[in-house]
Design an enzyme around this catalytic site. Structure first.
Site, PDB file in Angstrom:
ATOM      1  N   ASP A  32       0.823  -1.310   0.199  1.00  0.00           N
ATOM      2  CA  ASP A  32      -0.104   0.017  -0.020  1.00  0.00           C
ATOM      3  C   ASP A  32       0.843   1.247   0.008  1.00  0.00           C
ATOM      4  O   ASP A  32       1.880   1.303   0.555  1.00  0.00           O
ATOM      5  CB  ASP A  32      -0.995  -0.010   1.471  1.00  0.00           C
ATOM      6  CG  ASP A  32      -2.104   0.986   0.912  1.00  0.00           C
ATOM      7  OD1 ASP A  32      -2.372   1.548  -0.051  1.00  0.00           O
ATOM      8  OD2 ASP A  32      -2.552   1.317   2.224  1.00  0.00           O
ATOM      9  N   ASN A  80     -10.040  -2.572  -7.215  1.00  0.00           N
ATOM     10  CA  ASN A  80      -9.113  -1.559  -7.831  1.00  0.00           C
ATOM     11  C   ASN A  80      -9.515  -1.183  -9.411  1.00  0.00           C
ATOM     12  O   ASN A  80      -8.989  -0.500 -10.170  1.00  0.00           O
ATOM     13  CB  ASN A  80      -7.598  -2.092  -8.021  1.00  0.00           C
ATOM     14  CG  ASN A  80      -6.861  -1.835  -6.713  1.00  0.00           C
ATOM     15  OD1 ASN A  80      -5.825  -2.800  -6.442  1.00  0.00           O
ATOM     16  ND2 ASN A  80      -7.349  -0.870  -5.763  1.00  0.00           N
TER      17      ASN A  80
END
Length: 310
Positions: A32, A80
């Site tokens: 991340d 995503n």
């Protein structure tokens, strides 16, 4: 001052390497912070993803150095797909480039790294699927280190798909619900991880596991290490700290098992106590010396008895 800081970081890294005595078999990483890293530097998101790919290569080397047998990277989740199309297209191009580069790299073949993709890969563009197929075929014969790339992955979707497959088999083929066990479910999960997850690492500051490998990680009560550096800033010191977190988790787990077994010895009758004694013999080394001495007195075990290997 910069040289002093580099020397201090190097000294701390060597100290952590010296302290590490046990390595997890399977490490899973939530990479991340690529986009935030790029934004803070005034760059495009693609630049952040490319910098993160360099960190991925370093982590693979660290795993090989420490003897990690399996590494799973949360590279692209099903959520995503909701990001801007141009950003995803640039990321897909980068994935194609890196998958083919990894599949052809001498260090990958010399080290026996097997590359596999897990997730709903049929949702990915054709060029990505072809790159995945190329990497998997080029490394299919290796087993020293399994590298799993989670693409179009979602943990809930994986479990839901497995549950539907089991339900269809019950209805269509007469599978007895009482015969459904762990192996029944695992056969219907994505083909990917070959062992349970021992340690989850998440960079970027968020303290959540984001629907990542719920069956393999949470079911195994994996240790979790959250850290603030964005993925492109993740360094070996951070990785070694995560290994230390895993070691502390393992030590705590062994003490808990030993204490539970001791409670069983105290509570059960003679006819039921053999299994509890066997567990105690395995885990008694995890107890502090005072508790271990009390255990040996209560169970009539030989203090010099060698513990069986885990």
């Amino acid at each position: 001052m910069e040289r002093v800081r580099q020397w201090a970081r190097g000294a701390y890294e060597r100290l952590l390497e010296w302290e590490v005595s046990g390595t997890p078999s399977h490490v899973a990483v939530i990479q991340d912070g690529n986009r935030r890293y790029a934004r803070n530097r005034g760059d495009d998101a693609t630049d952040g993803h490319r910098a993160g790919a360099e960190t991925t290569e370093q982590v693979l080397e660290w795993c090989q150095e420490l003897g990690v047998e399996e590494l799973t990277l949360y590279t692209f989740s099903t959520e995503n797909f909701d990001r801007p199309e141009e950003e995803n297209e640039a990321l897909f191009d980068l994935l194609c480039e890196k998958l083919r580069e990894f599949a052809d790299a001498d260090r990958v073949h010399d080290s026996g790294v097997r590359i596999r993709a897990i997730g709903e890969t049929q949702q990915l563009p054709e060029r990505v699927r072809k790159a995945v197929d190329y990497a998997e075929r080029r490394t299919a014969g290796y087993d020293t280190l399994n590298l799993n790339i989670a693409l179009a992955y979602g943990g809930r979707a994986e479990l839901l798909s497995a549950a539907r497959d089991v339900a269809r088999e019950v209805e269509r083929d007469g599978l007895d619900p009482d015969e459904i066990d762990v192996a029944t479910v695992e056969r219907r999960l994505y083909e990917g991880p070959s062992r349970d997850v021992d340690l989850i690492v998440r960079t970027g500051g968020d303290e959540r596991t984001s629907n990542f490998l719920p069956w393999h990680a949470n079911g195994n009560e994996a240790a979790v290490y959250f850290c603030t550096p964005y993925w492109p800033e993740f360094r070996k010191v951070d990785f070694l700290r995560s290994i230390r977190t895993y070691e502390h988790r393992e030590e705590s787990w062994r003490k808990t098992r030993a204490r539970r077994a001791l409670a069983l010895v105290r509570a059960l009758g003679e006819a039921e106590v053999s299994e509890a004694r066997r567990v105690l013999q395995r885990f008694k080394g995890a107890l502090p010396s005072a508790e271990r001495e009390a255990l040996e007195a209560e169970t009539d075990t030989d203090p010099e008895l060698e513990q069986p290997a885990d």
